[in-house]
Design a protein around this motif. Structure first.
Motif, PDB file in Angstrom:
ATOM      1  N   PRO A  49       1.032  -1.213   0.143  1.00 32.53           N
ATOM      2  CA  PRO A  49       0.023  -0.086  -0.014  1.00 32.53           C
ATOM      3  C   PRO A  49       0.810   1.317  -0.069  1.00 32.53           C
ATOM      4  N   GLN A  50       0.397   2.441  -0.602  1.00 27.50           N
ATOM      5  CA  GLN A  50       1.263   3.456  -0.882  1.00 27.50           C
ATOM      6  C   GLN A  50       0.400   4.610  -0.625  1.00 27.50           C
ATOM      7  N   ASP A  51      -0.908   4.577  -0.377  1.00 33.79           N
ATOM      8  CA  ASP A  51      -1.592   5.831   0.199  1.00 33.79           C
ATOM      9  C   ASP A  51      -0.969   6.160   1.382  1.00 33.79           C
ATOM     10  N   SER A  52      -1.017   7.442   1.707  1.00 27.08           N
ATOM     11  CA  SER A  52      -0.510   8.211   2.956  1.00 27.08           C
ATOM     12  C   SER A  52      -0.663   7.487   4.188  1.00 27.08           C
ATOM     13  N   GLY A  53      -1.794   7.156   4.319  1.00 28.32           N
ATOM     14  CA  GLY A  53      -2.506   6.398   5.842  1.00 28.32           C
ATOM     15  C   GLY A  53      -1.806   4.805   5.852  1.00 28.32           C
ATOM     16  N   SER A  54      -2.090   4.264   4.756  1.00 30.29           N
ATOM     17  CA  SER A  54      -1.521   2.720   4.803  1.00 30.29           C
ATOM     18  C   SER A  54      -0.128   2.408   4.996  1.00 30.29           C
ATOM     19  N   ARG A  55       0.542   3.397   4.320  1.00 34.91           N
ATOM     20  CA  ARG A  55       2.018   3.303   4.238  1.00 34.91           C
ATOM     21  C   ARG A  55       2.673   3.571   5.467  1.00 34.91           C
ATOM     22  N   PRO A  69       9.786   2.255  -0.105  1.00 38.17           N
ATOM     23  CA  PRO A  69       8.857   2.711  -0.840  1.00 38.17           C
ATOM     24  C   PRO A  69       9.463   3.075  -2.364  1.00 38.17           C
ATOM     25  N   PRO A  70       8.704   3.217  -3.383  1.00 38.80           N
ATOM     26  CA  PRO A  70       9.091   3.506  -4.658  1.00 38.80           C
ATOM     27  C   PRO A  70      10.330   4.817  -4.709  1.00 38.80           C
ATOM     28  N   SER A  81      -1.237   5.329  -7.750  1.00 37.64           N
ATOM     29  CA  SER A  81      -1.004   6.051  -6.395  1.00 37.64           C
ATOM     30  C   SER A  81      -1.122   5.311  -5.109  1.00 37.64           C
ATOM     31  N   ASP A  82      -1.828   4.251  -5.369  1.00 36.12           N
ATOM     32  CA  ASP A  82      -2.069   3.933  -4.071  1.00 36.12           C
ATOM     33  C   ASP A  82      -1.393   2.328  -3.643  1.00 36.12           C
ATOM     34  N   TRP A  83      -0.731   1.678  -4.860  1.00 32.97           N
ATOM     35  CA  TRP A  83      -0.210   0.533  -4.720  1.00 32.97           C
ATOM     36  C   TRP A  83       1.192   0.467  -5.456  1.00 32.97           C
ATOM     37  N   ALA A  84       1.967  -0.310  -4.780  1.00 32.61           N
ATOM     38  CA  ALA A  84       3.406  -0.535  -5.503  1.00 32.61           C
ATOM     39  C   ALA A  84       3.652  -2.153  -5.346  1.00 32.61           C
ATOM     40  N   LEU A  85       4.584  -2.465  -6.342  1.00 35.20           N
ATOM     41  CA  LEU A  85       4.932  -4.262  -6.511  1.00 35.20           C
ATOM     42  C   LEU A  85       6.390  -4.313  -6.089  1.00 35.20           C
ATOM     43  N   ALA A  86       6.719  -5.437  -5.255  1.00 37.82           N
ATOM     44  CA  ALA A  86       7.864  -5.880  -4.904  1.00 37.82           C
ATOM     45  C   ALA A  86       8.798  -5.982  -5.800  1.00 37.82           C
ATOM     46  N   PRO A  87      10.020  -5.448  -5.513  1.00 38.29           N
ATOM     47  CA  PRO A  87      11.135  -5.301  -6.444  1.00 38.29           C
ATOM     48  C   PRO A  87      11.481  -6.723  -7.051  1.00 38.29           C
ATOM     49  N   VAL A 352      -9.925  -0.623   1.035  1.00 40.21           N
ATOM     50  CA  VAL A 352      -9.770   0.094   2.220  1.00 40.21           C
ATOM     51  C   VAL A 352      -8.710   0.559   2.480  1.00 40.21           C
ATOM     52  N   VAL A 353      -8.508   1.810   3.182  1.00 38.68           N
ATOM     53  CA  VAL A 353      -7.395   2.226   3.969  1.00 38.68           C
ATOM     54  C   VAL A 353      -6.917   1.411   4.797  1.00 38.68           C
ATOM     55  N   LEU A 354      -5.602   0.761   5.044  1.00 34.77           N
ATOM     56  CA  LEU A 354      -5.290   0.083   6.048  1.00 34.77           C
ATOM     57  C   LEU A 354      -4.886   0.825   7.295  1.00 34.77           C
ATOM     58  N   GLY A 355      -5.591   0.332   8.410  1.00 37.23           N
ATOM     59  CA  GLY A 355      -5.150   1.177   9.723  1.00 37.23           C
ATOM     60  C   GLY A 355      -5.636  -0.029  10.904  1.00 37.23           C
ATOM     61  N   GLN A 356      -5.482   0.365  12.062  1.00 35.27           N
ATOM     62  CA  GLN A 356      -6.103  -0.492  12.757  1.00 35.27           C
ATOM     63  C   GLN A 356      -7.570  -0.936  13.065  1.00 35.27           C
ATOM     64  N   PRO A 357      -8.169   0.070  12.905  1.00 34.27           N
ATOM     65  CA  PRO A 357      -9.610  -0.023  12.768  1.00 34.27           C
ATOM     66  C   PRO A 357     -10.138  -1.008  11.579  1.00 34.27           C
ATOM     67  N   THR A 358      -9.394  -0.949  10.624  1.00 32.09           N
ATOM     68  CA  THR A 358     -10.113  -1.782   9.357  1.00 32.09           C
ATOM     69  C   THR A 358      -9.233  -3.123   9.377  1.00 32.09           C
ATOM     70  N   LEU A 359      -8.575  -3.575  10.370  1.00 28.68           N
ATOM     71  CA  LEU A 359      -7.794  -4.830  10.228  1.00 28.68           C
ATOM     72  C   LEU A 359      -8.899  -5.735  10.775  1.00 28.68           C
ATOM     73  N   HIS A 360      -8.676  -6.969  10.169  1.00 25.92           N
ATOM     74  CA  HIS A 360      -9.804  -8.132  10.623  1.00 25.92           C
ATOM     75  C   HIS A 360      -9.033  -8.717  11.835  1.00 25.92           C
ATOM     76  N   GLN A 361      -9.831  -8.694  12.928  1.00 26.90           N
ATOM     77  CA  GLN A 361      -9.587  -9.218  14.234  1.00 26.90           C
ATOM     78  C   GLN A 361      -8.314  -8.369  14.693  1.00 26.90           C
ATOM     79  N   ASN A 362      -7.999  -7.250  14.343  1.00 28.90           N
ATOM     80  CA  ASN A 362      -7.081  -6.542  14.672  1.00 28.90           C
ATOM     81  C   ASN A 362      -5.797  -7.283  14.446  1.00 28.90           C
ATOM     82  N   ARG A 363      -5.746  -7.949  13.469  1.00 35.08           N
ATOM     83  CA  ARG A 363      -4.378  -8.601  13.064  1.00 35.08           C
ATOM     84  C   ARG A 363      -4.258  -9.020  11.409  1.00 35.08           C
ATOM     85  N   ASP A 364      -5.366  -9.105  10.797  1.00 38.71           N
ATOM     86  CA  ASP A 364      -5.227  -9.279   9.239  1.00 38.71           C
ATOM     87  C   ASP A 364      -5.701  -8.369   8.394  1.00 38.71           C
TER      88      ASP A 364
END
Length: 405
Positions: A49-55, A69-70, A81-87, A352-364
């Motif tokens: 993820p590359q959006d400011s919150g998730s990154r 990051p890139p 603008s939101d995602w990047a690929l592993a090198p 969804v923007v990844l953050g503690q509130p959006t994690l599944h069971q606060n872990r995934d």
């Protein structure tokens, strides 16, 4: 030799595999290949993820596993603008992405919360909705049910256009009648020599299984001869590719010429310790996998325009790294879709923007894009299947059209 030992040595023959001679899939029939990553691979080490919150949350959650990051040394490659690929996979996957033949679906997987490899793999291959007991569909896999709806499970087609590149017939293809399977470990070298095959033929002379054994031996011999016709490319061996990467061109040739529905599984994704980041164990495996997929696409030639490949795993990994520089069993992950007719070059599905509130069971990663409706929507377009027929493939899964093809 004892009959029992012969049976063990010829597991991949199938109980009644038919002859392959003169056999070819219908020229216009779309191809589908499922590449199943057993062990639960870490999608967050592939698609970043590359959006400011998730990154920021990503870097904080993975102090030793985060990929830069890139723009950084050994950094990821920006996709949008939101995602990047592993090198580690950039050289092989970026050309497919730029050709619009590759799509990633993050937050993907099954709604099943069971974190057991074997139980979750079974449920995934059966294609059952959450709450439906395993065995309620007679242990038929979803690719087997698709084959039935496509008319590929008849005596005329049985075993001809369905092939599993595995040592044993996987659950996902059980229930469609005779299906051929050939282990990647044995490609290019027969499991039995001529003397053993002759002994096996004599052993079953007059036995009720004589015809099935003879057809199985002929099938194995035919496939092995075709696989061995193209020598191994030493250049690909030099890049330390895995067995899948080494054999992908052969798989691609069979998909091009004969196989309408195929399955292959790749192991080694249970990275609890020393997972690595931009380099390391997981990066190497992802590089091998992507090398194989690129080779498969190239080998299929014009037939690639009628092929779709899904790369999926039974579940993902935890968002946060653990104390042994790895990740544990998780929930959501990232599906890959590849194909010549794909409307690719984009990140598909709900996000969804990844953050503690959006994690599944606060872990995934949460699962926002269930693989069952996703595949049903794809096959509605790819094969023109009605909602009624798709409901027999995936019970209680309304097709979700993401406009993938």
């Amino acid at each position: 030799m004892q009959r029992r030992r012969f049976l063990q040595a010829t597991t991949a023959l199938g109980a009644a595999a038919p002859l392959l001679r003169g056999w070819a899939a219908a020229p216009e029939l779309p191809r589908f290949l499922l590449v199943f990553l057993r062990g639960g691979y870490d999608g967050a080490s592939l698609l970043l993820p590359q959006d400011s919150g998730s990154r920021a949350f990503y870097a904080e959650s993975r102090p030793r596993l985060a990929i830069a990051p890139p723009g950084s040394d050994d950094g990821a490659r920006a996709l949008d603008s939101d995602w990047a690929l592993a090198p580690a996979v950039a050289d092989t996957l970026l050309p497919l992405w730029q050709a619009r033949q590759l799509t990633f679906v993050p937050f993907a997987g099954s709604q099943d919360n069971n974190r057991s490899h074997f139980e979750t793999q079974d449920r995934f291959e059966l294609g059952l909705p959450v709450g439906q007991a395993v065995g309620s569909e007679g242990r038929s896999g979803f690719l087997a049910r698709l084959a039935i709806e496509l008319g590929l499970a008849t005596r005329e087609h049985a075993g001809r256009e369905l092939l599993s590149f595995t040592e044993q017939l996987p659950l996902v293809l059980q229930g469609a009648g005779p299906v051929g399977n050939v282990s990647l470990r044995n490609l290019g070298r027969p499991a039995l020599d001529e003397r053993q095959m002759t002994l096996l033929s004599r052993l079953y002379a007059g036995h009720p299984l004589e015809a099935a054994v003879q057809e199985g031996l002929a099938t194995r011999g035919e496939v092995m001869r075709e696989m061995a016709a193209e020598p191994m490319d030493p250049g690909r061996r030099a890049v330390a590719a895995s067995a899948f990467a080494n054999e992908a061109r052969r798989i691609g040739r069979l998909m091009r010429e004969r196989v309408a529905l195929g399955f292959v599984d790749v192991g080694g994704w249970d990275t609890h310790a020393n997972q690595g980041a931009a380099t390391g164990v997981l990066a190497n495996r992802l590089a091998e996998l992507s090398t194989g997929l690129a080779a498969l696409a190239a080998e299929m030639g014009p037939t690639w325009q009628r092929c779709t490949v899904l790369v999926a795993s039974e579940f993902g990994r935890t968002w946060r790294e653990n104390g042994t520089r790895g990740t544990d069993h998780g929930h959501g992950s990232v599906c890959w879709l590849l194909g010549g007719a794909l409307r690719g070059g984009r990140i598909a599905g709900e996000q969804v923007v990844l953050g503690q509130p959006t994690l599944h069971q606060n872990r995934d990663w949460p699962v926002l894009n269930d693989y069952r409706p996703l595949l049903a929507g794809l096959w509605a377009r790819q094969y023109g299947l009605s909602a009624e027929r798709l409901a027999r493939v995936f019970p209680q899964a309304a097709p979700r059209d993401l406009g993938l093809v």
